[in-house]
Design an enzyme around this catalytic site. Sequence first.
Site, mmCIF file in Angstrom:
data_model
loop_
_atom_site.group_PDB
_atom_site.id
_atom_site.type_symbol
_atom_site.label_atom_id
_atom_site.label_comp_id
_atom_site.label_asym_id
_atom_site.label_seq_id
_atom_site.Cartn_x
_atom_site.Cartn_y
_atom_site.Cartn_z
ATOM 1 N N ARG A 1 0.888 14.939 12.333
ATOM 2 C CA ARG A 1 1.817 14.484 11.277
ATOM 3 C C ARG A 1 1.736 15.617 10.236
ATOM 4 O O ARG A 1 0.916 15.627 9.155
ATOM 5 C CB ARG A 1 1.437 13.386 10.225
ATOM 6 C CG ARG A 1 1.642 12.050 11.489
ATOM 7 C CD ARG A 1 1.487 10.790 10.800
ATOM 8 N NE ARG A 1 0.061 10.430 10.651
ATOM 9 C CZ ARG A 1 -0.439 9.300 9.775
ATOM 10 N NH1 ARG A 1 0.534 8.442 9.064
ATOM 11 N NH2 ARG A 1 -1.715 9.065 9.824
ATOM 12 N N ARG B 1 -8.018 -0.304 5.196
ATOM 13 C CA ARG B 1 -7.085 0.613 4.615
ATOM 14 C C ARG B 1 -5.925 -0.100 4.165
ATOM 15 O O ARG B 1 -5.161 0.418 3.284
ATOM 16 C CB ARG B 1 -7.089 1.767 5.645
ATOM 17 C CG ARG B 1 -8.449 2.530 5.687
ATOM 18 C CD ARG B 1 -8.017 3.729 6.498
ATOM 19 N NE ARG B 1 -6.980 4.505 6.200
ATOM 20 C CZ ARG B 1 -5.669 4.827 6.584
ATOM 21 N NH1 ARG B 1 -5.447 4.186 8.043
ATOM 22 N NH2 ARG B 1 -4.508 5.368 6.298
ATOM 23 N N CYS C 1 -5.493 8.365 9.936
ATOM 24 C CA CYS C 1 -5.732 7.694 11.098
ATOM 25 C C CYS C 1 -5.075 8.666 12.545
ATOM 26 O O CYS C 1 -4.419 9.780 12.247
ATOM 27 C CB CYS C 1 -4.486 6.707 11.306
ATOM 28 S SG CYS C 1 -5.150 5.143 10.507
ATOM 29 N N LYS D 1 0.798 -1.059 -0.113
ATOM 30 C CA LYS D 1 0.035 -0.102 0.054
ATOM 31 C C LYS D 1 0.899 1.367 -0.034
ATOM 32 O O LYS D 1 0.657 2.145 -0.829
ATOM 33 C CB LYS D 1 -0.781 -0.086 1.376
ATOM 34 C CG LYS D 1 -1.803 1.298 1.406
ATOM 35 C CD LYS D 1 -2.335 1.490 2.787
ATOM 36 C CE LYS D 1 -1.228 2.129 3.555
ATOM 37 N NZ LYS D 1 -1.912 2.979 4.678
ATOM 38 N N ASN D 2 1.879 1.341 0.739
ATOM 39 C CA ASN D 2 2.648 2.545 1.142
ATOM 40 C C ASN D 2 3.491 2.651 -0.186
ATOM 41 O O ASN D 2 4.132 4.002 -0.392
ATOM 42 C CB ASN D 2 3.589 2.492 2.164
ATOM 43 C CG ASN D 2 2.798 2.277 3.592
ATOM 44 O OD1 ASN D 2 1.625 3.045 3.566
ATOM 45 N ND2 ASN D 2 3.156 1.783 4.669
ATOM 46 N N ASP E 1 5.344 0.792 12.364
ATOM 47 C CA ASP E 1 3.932 0.066 11.590
ATOM 48 C C ASP E 1 3.874 -1.567 12.006
ATOM 49 O O ASP E 1 3.199 -2.184 11.565
ATOM 50 C CB ASP E 1 3.858 0.170 10.106
ATOM 51 C CG ASP E 1 3.401 1.255 9.656
ATOM 52 O OD1 ASP E 1 2.702 2.100 10.540
ATOM 53 O OD2 ASP E 1 3.216 1.615 8.216
#
Length: 418
Positions: free
Chosen positions: A121, A397, A116, A22-23, A304
């Site tokens: 951030r 997600r 999230c 995903k990232n 993560d």
Amino acid sequence: MDKIVVRGGAPLQGHVRVSGSKNAALPILVSSLLVGGETTFRNVPGLMDIHSILDLIAELGVKVNRSEDAITMDATTIACVEAPYDLVRKMRASILVLGPLVSRMGRAKVSMPGGCAIGDRPIDLHLKGLEAMGATIRLEQGYVEAEAKRLKGARIVFDTVSVGATENLMMAATLADGVTLLSNAAREPEIIALADVLNGMGARVEGAGTPEITITGVTKLSPVEARIIPDRIEAGTFMVAAAMTGGDVVVDACEPKHMEHTLNKLEQVGATLEVGVDSVRVIGPKTIKNVDIRTAPYPGFPTDMQAQFMAMLTLADGASVIHETIFENRFIHVSELKRMGANIVLKGNDVATVKGVKRLSGAQVMASDLRASASLILSGLVAEGETVVNRVYHLDRGYEHIETKLRGLGASIERVKG
């Protein structure tokens, strides 16, 4: 709202295949905005965040075609340079459209992002970088407006390591006039993957994967076909699941060289690993050993993976100390793990002492963010009785069909539609 119901007690066995990252996929999909033509990407995971970014790209006028094995985007014409609140609020990665739009179109208007609740951030590094490249920045009514006839190369030193800012400015610099140097840049495999795609388009990016990235601007980029790299966090999650259930699982289609710290910590807790070229076999230990963990930017231990390891260490023989150095609110899952019988003591927002207990008990728990969701499911795999994880939209997600994959390994797990 959907729930995940887990009944613990079964050691996981078998093979599981890792989806695309995903990232990595999010910035790579956004990079299509830089190209006048049709780009194609394969191994894109079917996740909520992916659907959200594609909806946003389509809103800008890009033709998006989704098939079973590929996503094709034609950005020959960009009809709009505004990324509206209703789409951007769903996830922070939406801010990544800012750099490419300004670089190619000369202007952009992007809503301040959401995402999230794991901590503040800010996007100031993105904005300072664009300003250094000659963009005029305005913040009005919840939107970032940026404008520049053509961005110019600049030396940009990041105050802190930021994956998103590195990606955004790297993309912006590809079409800038001159040379851009990104110093104290993020080093993640996803940064390298994006650079590889950009270079495939004709960009001149050097040094990706090191703290110093040099981008020499070009006047035009060309369409490319590329494959998304494996998701190292999903792979690590399944490896932890195998270890903490005392199972024997082969995690296929992964990239072990991207996971050195995760693999090292798995060995420290007592797991036996057989590392192949693109697979890792994990055999769980009879007794989980305690270890200390400190999260850090890549190549350090990934934030993560912190919640998943915490779930495993609740059953360790002894006490473990976890230092979270990336996000200030990344221990929200602690209260839910304690509902299941975990013994965890917090010191401020960044240090958790996890004292191993003999068993966890199933309970009703609430997911607070993406990786917290995974930690609660992992805990449910080893808890006595039934665990119900509520608010699993966070899970969707970042994990593609996680309950189906775990069920294929012998877990008693199902999704209950809400």
